[in-house]
Design a protein around this motif. Structure first.
Motif, PDB file in Angstrom:
ATOM      1  N   ALA A  28       8.181  12.647 -44.059  1.00 26.65           N
ATOM      2  CA  ALA A  28       7.106  12.420 -43.105  1.00 26.65           C
ATOM      3  C   ALA A  28       5.977  11.678 -43.806  1.00 26.65           C
ATOM      4  O   ALA A  28       5.940  11.592 -45.027  1.00 26.65           O
ATOM      5  N   VAL A  30       2.944  12.508 -44.095  1.00 22.78           N
ATOM      6  CA  VAL A  30       2.077  13.404 -44.840  1.00 22.78           C
ATOM      7  C   VAL A  30       2.649  13.706 -46.224  1.00 22.78           C
ATOM      8  O   VAL A  30       1.924  14.078 -47.136  1.00 22.78           O
ATOM      9  N   ALA A  31       3.963  13.505 -46.370  1.00 27.23           N
ATOM     10  CA  ALA A  31       4.596  13.759 -47.665  1.00 27.23           C
ATOM     11  C   ALA A  31       4.610  12.500 -48.521  1.00 27.23           C
ATOM     12  O   ALA A  31       5.215  12.461 -49.581  1.00 27.23           O
ATOM     13  N   ALA A 116       4.442  15.476 -35.789  1.00 23.58           N
ATOM     14  CA  ALA A 116       4.204  15.954 -37.148  1.00 23.58           C
ATOM     15  C   ALA A 116       3.088  15.192 -37.847  1.00 23.58           C
ATOM     16  O   ALA A 116       2.596  15.626 -38.878  1.00 23.58           O
TER      17      ALA A 116
ATOM     18  N   SER B  27       0.186  20.220 -39.342  1.00 26.49           N
ATOM     19  CA  SER B  27       0.752  19.483 -40.465  1.00 26.49           C
ATOM     20  C   SER B  27       2.267  19.550 -40.304  1.00 26.49           C
ATOM     21  O   SER B  27       2.758  19.812 -39.226  1.00 26.49           O
ATOM     22  N   VAL B  30       7.021  19.953 -44.687  1.00 22.03           N
ATOM     23  CA  VAL B  30       7.140  19.282 -45.969  1.00 22.03           C
ATOM     24  C   VAL B  30       5.796  19.232 -46.700  1.00 22.03           C
ATOM     25  O   VAL B  30       5.744  19.095 -47.908  1.00 22.03           O
ATOM     26  N   ARG B 112       7.726  19.785 -34.105  1.00 14.64           N
ATOM     27  CA  ARG B 112       7.325  19.034 -35.301  1.00 14.64           C
ATOM     28  C   ARG B 112       8.510  18.739 -36.211  1.00 14.64           C
ATOM     29  O   ARG B 112       8.686  17.618 -36.683  1.00 14.64           O
TER      30      ARG B 112
END
Lengths: 208, 208
Positions: A28, A30-31, A116, B27, B30, B112
């Motif tokens: 994702a 955010v990662a 997400a 969030s 991950v 998500r």
DNA sequence: CGTGACAGTGCACACATGTTCACCCACGTA
DNA sequence: TACGTGGGTGAACATGTGTGCACTGTCACG
């Protein structure tokens, strides 16, 4: 050749966007770390800030770009549309399949970040989908056979159709381009839209 | 009181699951760190390993749990079902709304991780949805009026209905429980299902 | 020709992270 | 009552992270 400087900057920007798209392919946003992206692009981490204030803004830019592609898809859809609802929506499935096939990474990104992703990204995607629903609703209103429909019913039908399209796109993302599986998903989608249209043709809105 | 030891372990396990659910609320899984979870639970990071080998396994357990809830929903659906397709699917929207309302966090998690999560988690969710589609297809086959239907058409219709349900659930997640917005989404979903049923009633499968 | 803007560099810092290890000490059993 | 199983501890590690800062070289413009 007085464009070289700004051209170069634009090229790096593109490289960053592409790298982010590639790297977030199986994960994702955010990662995704700024350093990974920088390494992939071949620049030093801090140089990233010359182009984006943060990863989140990168994601936002990526979504805007994806939504432009989506917008183009919808324009294409409308351009190919005739008066007949069946061929119009039927053909739009073809367009959708082609678009998802050629911009696999972009649509995968949208699917992943739709729920997400960071709030700003999620909102941008939601707005894009809502827009598609509204546009479809006004298009449907211009079609013969929907004169007796409530405005609300038109919106609800649009949401149903766009929803089916979204799910079809998500299914397509799980198939490899040109595969029999892809073909099957496309065929099923066409059948589904036809079922929807049969329902729409026989629908009578209750007077509000 | 010979259960205290195992009870305590189960309680901590629950605390870890709940903490993960809370922390991953805005969030993705991950982006969830083992240390955050541990801090939230009130244990030291290393104690986490007494319960899960890794965060990914935590996520998998969370999905299994969510899918059990979903499975319960579907059983409830079938239990409340009559012979009439309209009231059956109509009522199932009510059940869906209630479930999403009371297990908001769980369904949010599923939404998500459906595309953004680790591969194992994604697969688990996809299997759950496929299962729902198959079960619905066999149920539809037992209903009057679908005798002339192709097996494939039944599957396609099921996918369409389940898809609409998935999208409805996703929409519900964006509304606060008990709000007018939630009510509106529910009403729209019922209208959509009715439209689908009108389409289904007037559908004739082409002989294969 | 000179000079300023500016994309990209290199180093540095303070943290946060996953995972290991030896270590507790309370609980259930024998 | 004695003991060992096992959930929880605390220190330590190597590594990866975001971001600040002073720098360099080069391109485009006055």
């Amino acid at each position: 050749m007085s464009q070289t400087r700004v051209e170069q900057k634009e090229r790096t920007r593109r490289a960053i966007l592409d790298a982010a798209l590639t790297l977030s392919e199986d994960s994702a946003l955010v990662a995704l770390s700024l350093r990974q992206v920088a390494k992939q692009v071949g620049i030093v981490p801090t140089a990233f800030y010359r182009h984006f204030p943060s990863i989140e803004d990168l994601g936002l830019a990526l979504v805007e770009e994806s939504l432009d592609t989506l917008r183009a898809l919808l324009r294409e859809l409308r351009r190919a549309a005739g008066e007949d609802a069946a061929t119009m929506i039927d053909g739009s499935v073809t367009v959708l399949v082609e678009q998802v096939r050629q911009d696999h990474a972009h649509y995968g990104f949208i699917a992943r970040e739709r729920f997400a992703g960071p709030a700003a990204v999620r909102d941008a995607i939601a707005r894009g989908i809502e827009l598609a629903e509204r546009e479809l609703a006004t298009d449907l209103a211009h079609l013969p056979g929907t004169t007796a429909w409530t405005e609300r019913d038109l919106e609800v039908l649009s949401a149903l159709i766009v929803g089916a399209m979204v799910i079809t796109a998500e299914r397509l993302l799980g198939t490899s381009p040109g595969s029999p599986a892809e073909q099957r998903v496309a065929d099923d989608a066409r059948t589904q839209i036809r079922m929807l249209l049969v329902g729409a043709r026989n629908w009578r809105s209750r007077t509000p």
